[in-house]
Structure formats: structure tokens, C-alpha cells
Design an enzyme around this catalytic site. Sequence first.
Site, mmCIF file in Angstrom:
data_model
loop_
_atom_site.group_PDB
_atom_site.id
_atom_site.type_symbol
_atom_site.label_atom_id
_atom_site.label_comp_id
_atom_site.label_asym_id
_atom_site.label_seq_id
_atom_site.Cartn_x
_atom_site.Cartn_y
_atom_site.Cartn_z
ATOM 1 N N GLU B 50 41.181 33.968 -17.493
ATOM 2 C CA GLU B 50 41.421 34.091 -16.294
ATOM 3 C C GLU B 50 40.296 34.726 -15.374
ATOM 4 O OE1 GLU B 50 43.637 34.397 -18.537
ATOM 5 O OE2 GLU B 50 45.321 33.233 -18.256
ATOM 6 N N PHE B 112 60.185 38.869 -19.670
ATOM 7 C CA PHE B 112 59.021 38.506 -20.615
ATOM 8 C C PHE B 112 57.861 38.353 -19.525
ATOM 9 C CE2 PHE B 112 56.470 35.234 -22.711
ATOM 10 C CZ PHE B 112 55.824 35.943 -23.608
ATOM 11 N N GLN B 113 56.624 38.699 -19.678
ATOM 12 C CA GLN B 113 55.195 38.444 -18.724
ATOM 13 C C GLN B 113 55.707 38.744 -17.362
ATOM 14 O OE1 GLN B 113 53.945 34.573 -20.046
ATOM 15 N NE2 GLN B 113 52.799 35.644 -21.692
ATOM 16 N N LYS B 162 58.805 31.777 -10.271
ATOM 17 C CA LYS B 162 59.075 30.063 -10.931
ATOM 18 C C LYS B 162 60.407 29.503 -10.518
ATOM 19 C CE LYS B 162 59.222 28.178 -15.580
ATOM 20 N NZ LYS B 162 59.303 28.089 -16.967
ATOM 21 N N MET B 475 20.163 48.300 -18.622
ATOM 22 C CA MET B 475 20.191 49.230 -17.268
ATOM 23 C C MET B 475 20.807 50.596 -17.538
ATOM 24 S SD MET B 475 19.667 49.827 -14.340
ATOM 25 C CE MET B 475 19.410 48.249 -13.098
HETATM 26 C C1 LIG Z 1 32.356 44.989 -16.790
HETATM 27 C C2 LIG Z 1 31.314 46.052 -16.518
HETATM 28 N N1 LIG Z 1 31.335 46.991 -17.852
HETATM 29 C C3 LIG Z 1 30.140 47.968 -17.792
HETATM 30 C C4 LIG Z 1 29.337 48.000 -16.712
HETATM 31 C C5 LIG Z 1 28.268 49.129 -16.608
HETATM 32 N N2 LIG Z 1 26.869 48.463 -16.711
HETATM 33 C C6 LIG Z 1 26.046 48.219 -15.817
HETATM 34 S S1 LIG Z 1 24.677 47.623 -16.174
HETATM 35 C C7 LIG Z 1 24.987 47.586 -17.630
HETATM 36 C C8 LIG Z 1 24.162 46.993 -18.809
HETATM 37 C C9 LIG Z 1 23.995 45.641 -18.852
HETATM 38 O O1 LIG Z 1 23.414 45.049 -19.926
HETATM 39 P P1 LIG Z 1 22.910 43.680 -19.922
HETATM 40 O O2 LIG Z 1 24.009 42.780 -19.693
HETATM 41 O O3 LIG Z 1 22.370 43.501 -21.351
HETATM 42 O O4 LIG Z 1 21.704 43.496 -19.018
HETATM 43 P P2 LIG Z 1 20.436 44.289 -18.618
HETATM 44 O O5 LIG Z 1 20.804 45.664 -17.997
HETATM 45 O O6 LIG Z 1 19.836 44.676 -20.046
HETATM 46 O O7 LIG Z 1 19.558 43.386 -18.134
HETATM 47 C C10 LIG Z 1 26.331 48.062 -17.991
HETATM 48 C C11 LIG Z 1 26.985 48.368 -19.355
HETATM 49 C C12 LIG Z 1 29.351 47.007 -15.734
HETATM 50 N N3 LIG Z 1 28.590 46.763 -14.721
HETATM 51 N N4 LIG Z 1 30.158 46.214 -15.634
#
Ligand SMILES: Cc1ncc(C[n+]2csc(CCOP(=O)(O)OP(=O)(O)O)c2C)c(N)n1
Lengths: 176, 571
Positions: B50, B112-113, B162, B475
Site C-alpha cells: 500500500e 479483526f483488522q 464496510k 547520505m
Molecule cells: C524511510 C527512510 N528511512 C531512513 C531514512 C534516512 N536516510 C536518509 S538518506 C539515507 C541513505 C539512502 O541510501 P541510498 O538509498 O543507498 O541512497 P544514497 O544516499 O546512497 O544515494 C537514509 C538511510 C530516510 N530518509 N527514509
Amino acid sequence: MLHTLVILVEDLPGVLNRVASLFRRRTFNIESLTVGHTDVDGISRMTVTVEGDDHHIDRLTHYLYKLVNIIQIEDLTYKQVVKRDLALIKVSTVSDKRSEIFQMVEVFRARIIDVTNQSVIVEITGDIEKIDGFVEVLKPLGIIEMVRTGSVAMERGPDSLFHAENGYQELTQSMN
Amino acid sequence: MKRSGAQIVWECLVREGVEVVFGYPGGANLPIYDAMRGYPSIHHVLTRHEQGAAHMADGYARVSGKVGVAIATSGPGATNLVTGIATAHMDSVPVVFITAQVSSKLIGYDAFQETDMTGITIPITKHNFLVTDVYEIMPALREAFYIARSGRPGPVLVDIAKDAQQALIDNWEYDHSPFKMRGYRPNMRPAPSSIHDAVDLINHSKRPLILAGHGILMSNAMEELRVITEKGNIPVAITILGKGVLPANHRLNLGMMGMHGEAWVNNAIQEADLLLAFGMRFDDRVTGNLNTYAVNAKKVHIDIDPSEINKNVKVDIGLVGDLKEILGQLLPLVETQNRVDWTDHIAEMKGNVSVRDIQNLPDNGHLYAAHVINDLWRFTSTDTVITTDVGQHQMWAAQYYHIDKPHKWVTSGGLGTMGFGLPSAIGAKFATPMSEVWTIAGDGGFQMTAAELSTLAQEGIKVNIAVINNGFLGMVRQWQEFFYDKNYAATPMKSPDFVKLADAHGLKGIRVTQRSQVEAAIREAQATEGSVVIDFKVEQEDSVYPMVASGSDLQDMIRRPRVLVETPKDS
Ligand SMILES: Cc1ncc(C[n+]2csc(CCOP(=O)(O)OP(=O)(O)O)c2C)c(N)n1
């Protein structure tokens, strides 16, 4: 400083939850909140006292207006208002202080609304300071239980708080 | 006509002009799915999660300018939407979420749910409705669409029990009449006097700068912006969601501001004597330290949401209303000026810093993400839609994929939601089926919603996926490098073979390890009939520059250590 806001809301399930949720997530602290019906069908009125400087309260007002069910918000802080709290205080009468209790009720213009041979319930309305004062004098006499409503407020003078365009007159919204 | 509540849901969607919905069935929304076949004008996309449906509806809305629709069942189906709802909320995207609720008699009994979706989503929707009566379905949906798209747009959730879906109305008719909402007044207008005050500031300013945000796209005020900019020779800095408000190659478009914005843009903000903030909200990622932010500038803020005025940055003049309308009023009053000292000064700053650009790095055998993205920009047309995931690749995409047209750039700005890229691209493709659509994702974020490859395959539509694979949650690794002593805790990530993953879905996969292979891979992806995944194995420890560390002064940027760095490792 403490601000007093009056919030007119649509009388629908969950509106109180929306308002309370907003205060919490925007990190405002509610000192007191009361809700009740108004003379207009479908509109409820909240009185909220909340701590914050004018800028904060301004922000809060804008956030509140984002809630779709909120009709109007008025900050009564700087207006001439009457503001009232109501308290019910159950006091023990088993000690020898019985006459002193009755005397204090007299002095504070409170009312006794329930009597048993061991207790009385006193009703008092007034501003916060008056009720605080009354509670202080009753404490040593033996308070069993107490409940307070929180403030309700209304501007003095002949005018209504309702803006015509906000509530009485139904707004017609056209689809775009 | 006799209609069930479920049929009324579809009747309303048809009346709202909905062409596609993204969703997932379950026990509580079965009546809605059962009624679907009676409404063949609406295409239903079955997603794999979803969250995917939510991001698809979001991507669809951002590119089409219409309201997106996502459907989920009660309980876990509905809670799986939450990340997507919050994402749309932060970026003001109009999406109507239709969730099913357990039967009204069971609500409140831990059926449920059963999940309290209207409770859960109060903070992350513009508004929501719980509908337990079949007669309330149409009014709720009509209001939901209206609220979602009017004023400052945003997501609205309609939770339908529902039994209300199953109940019948004998003589049902769609109500076209205007409806009443006492508490909702989205159309505010500023006082004429404050318009004149703003014009005064503009005409007397020597170093004005427009800060252009998402609001311009939402309000369709691109033309007004262009004319004001050109008339007054007022340079424009854009937010990450503002890409596309003005062609990237427009002489007055300076580029992106903020944490990973261009150095000359941030410096120009700090030197400006007037900031004109149009449909942006001074997010902490664009201001840096508020105490030192543009201290010499007067500020005019135009936004449709009064709560944004003076929220983060105190302004001299706040104008509340629709940007297109307000800019239209400002336009004739803004004087023609050349402001050549100011624009020359900015051009000089730009010249100084662009020599540090990684673009000027010769091919030394390393594959840098910036090169990949810049090549992708060079080999695609200005009609291409780019969506991104979240992380370093997102920032490089913002820096190196230049956007010339509105609604061609889709990214999760406010919430920064990993997993957004692929599903939002699928939604974008449905919004503009004739356009080339690419998503740029990191190896981490791609895997969060990679299951939607299967949706892509089932739908038989074409979206190209550029995975910027650095073997890290890049990042976060960068922050660890800069601020945590290179303690790479939980950021190295092993991924499956993305080429094989594509193959397993019946899609083409291509691996690229050399700069010299980039063009051929992009061309091949374009020439392929179905969707293509390109696994770009890029430099593992490259960082995004410049960077304003969180909370630092905006002019205080961490710069790429040397002009011709091999890898940041040896810096
Ligand atoms: C759902 C979610 N979980 C954690 C983060 C924290 N976060 C921000 S950037 C990042 C790294 C992303 O890594 P990747 O997808 O490999 O991209 P890159 O930065 O290497 O280009 C994380 C874990 C986030 N923004 N969103």
C-alpha cells in the site's frame, strides 16, 4: 503570558480530538479547556487558556484555522471580558470546624448544594483567583474531593463574538 | 437509480474525473472492489504494497496536477499507507485516500483488522472523514476532493465502514449543487495596501532575490514569475521542489538553494537586500542557522497558507493568497530595472566556484554519480519526467539533472521518504503516458519499494530505473564521514544483483561500471520496449558538495576538498 482563546467549532464527532492533537503536536500546553454547545445549532464553543507570547498565539491561531471544522477563533486576552470558573468542593463536617466552613461559604458567596451528617458539597463560581483563594481557606478544614470546570469567557458589552460571515450565515462553497 | 455505498464510491470518482486509482484489496474493502467492474473508465493498478499505492497516487498528482487516489483495506492495509500520506502531506500534494473500516457496529471493539485511521492520520492529513452511513459517502467524497485540491493542497483520507459500502440507496442521484463548509475558507486575499508596500520594497531594492518554491507550480504561476523576474532583472533561487518553475537555462535562474544548494545561490541569499519568498516555507534545510539567515534583507513572503508567514523567518510583509493572482497584481507595478551590478556580482561568484565542479574531472576510470546523472540529463529530452528516491543521488539529481519545464521533477522534499522513487515514477507514467519517465534511486531506497517492479511488469508500462549503487546508505555514510569520525555503523549495504532482479521480473537489466559505458546504457534503455533497470556501480565514498551542515550559517559551506579529487577518501 496566559492567553484566553474562544474557538467556535462545528459540532461534529472528533473535533475535540483534532484540536487537542494540534496543541500537542505543535507543542502548545493547554492550561484549561472547556467545550459546550452554543445557542446556534451545530456550533460548539471552546474556551482555551494557553501559555505563550503574542507571536506564539498568533501561530497557534493560524494552525487552528487550518482545521477544516474550525469556524472562528478570538483571542480575548486583551479585551474587557468576564471570565468564570465553577468548582464543586466536598468538605468533611465531622470535625469541630463545621461553623467555620459555613462562615467561609458565606464570605465567598458560595453555595451549599448537598448536605449529609458527615459532609457538604459547596458550589462556587468566580474568577480563578477567587476560587483559588476559597480552596486555600477550605484546605485546612478538610477537603474530601474537588472538581473545577476550567474557565469560560465572554466579552463585555452588547456585541456578539460571532462574525456574521463565519457561522450564522452559511457559507456556500462552489466546486472549482 | 439503486446504488450500493461501494458503487457510490466509484460514481463519485467518475464525477471527479478520476482515470486511475492505485490500490490493494482486503476483507473490508471487498464491496468496493466488487463494484469496480461497473466502472471501466477507471483503471485500477494493483500495487505490491500500500505504500507503493500511496506514492503512485502522489507521483500521479504531482505530474498531472489532478487529485491522486489510493485505496486500501482496513487495519494493516490502511496503516501501510501512512508513510505515503505523510509524504504527500509534507509536500502539499492533493491525494484522496480511501480506506475501508470494519462495520460500524464493530468499531471500537478491537474487531479483526480494525485500526483507528482517522485518529492516526489527523496530524498527517489536511482533513479526514469517518463514514459509517451510506448517505454520507457522497458528501464526504465531494468534500474530500474539494479540500484536497483547493487552497494549500494536501491529502485527505476517507475511511468508509464496510456496512456503509454494502448498504443500498433506492433512489440515488449525484448531487451537483454547491455544498456548505462553514469552517473552510481556502481563498484568502491580501489587502491592496500590502501589495503596494511590497512593490515599494521591490522597486527600491538593489539586490533582490526571488526564492521560488513548490507553490508556484501548485498555483500555475510560472508565467507571472518569468515576467516579474525579467522585468525587474531579479534573480531566482529555487527550492528542491521548485525545480521547473523557470527553465534551468534561464539567465536569471540561479539554481537550488539550501543544504546542498549551489554556493553562489546561498551566498547571494546572504548578500541580498530583499528576499521575495514565493510559495516556499523556509524549511530548516534551506535556511541553515536562522539567526544569521539573510540578516541584511527585507523579506516579503507570499503564500496561500497564513500559518507559513512568520513561522520560521520573520518577514516584513506577508501576503496571503493565491500566487498567480498576487503575482498578477504585482506584475504591472514592478519597475523595469537592469540591476546589472547585482547580476554581474552573482555571475562572478558563480564563475569562481564552478571550477570546483566535479564535472570538470577528467575520466580517470572512476564512475561518479554526478557524471551518470549529468549524462542522463544530456541524453534525455526536456519532456522527460524524473523522479528520485532520497539520499545522495537525490541531491546530485537536483544539482545535475536540469529541469526546464514544470511538473517534470518529482521528489520527496519535506519528508525525505526513501522508497518514494520507483512508485512515484509509476504514478508519473500514468499521468503522462507518452513521456519518457526515469527514476533515480540509491541502492538502499530502491530496495525499500523494489517490489513495485512487479507492478511495473504486470502493467506493462515503461519506466527506466537508474540505480546509483554505491554499496552504502550513502547520505548517512556521508554524515558519518563528516560528523562521526567515519564510523560507518549500519551503512554498508549488500544488495542483490539488480540485473538479475530485473530479469526475474521479465525486465531488462544493464550493469555499468565505467564512465564510457554510460551513454550506451542510457540509449539502450531508451530503445528497449519495456522497463529497464540500470545498475550504475559508482564510486563508493563520494560525497555531495557543497554542504551546509545542519544548523550552520548558510554561507558556511563544506566544499569539495580539492578541485580534482580522486576520491574523498584521500582528502
Ligand atoms: C524511510 C527512510 N528511512 C531512513 C531514512 C534516512 N536516510 C536518509 S538518506 C539515507 C541513505 C539512502 O541510501 P541510498 O538509498 O543507498 O541512497 P544514497 O544516499 O546512497 O544515494 C537514509 C538511510 C530516510 N530518509 N527514509
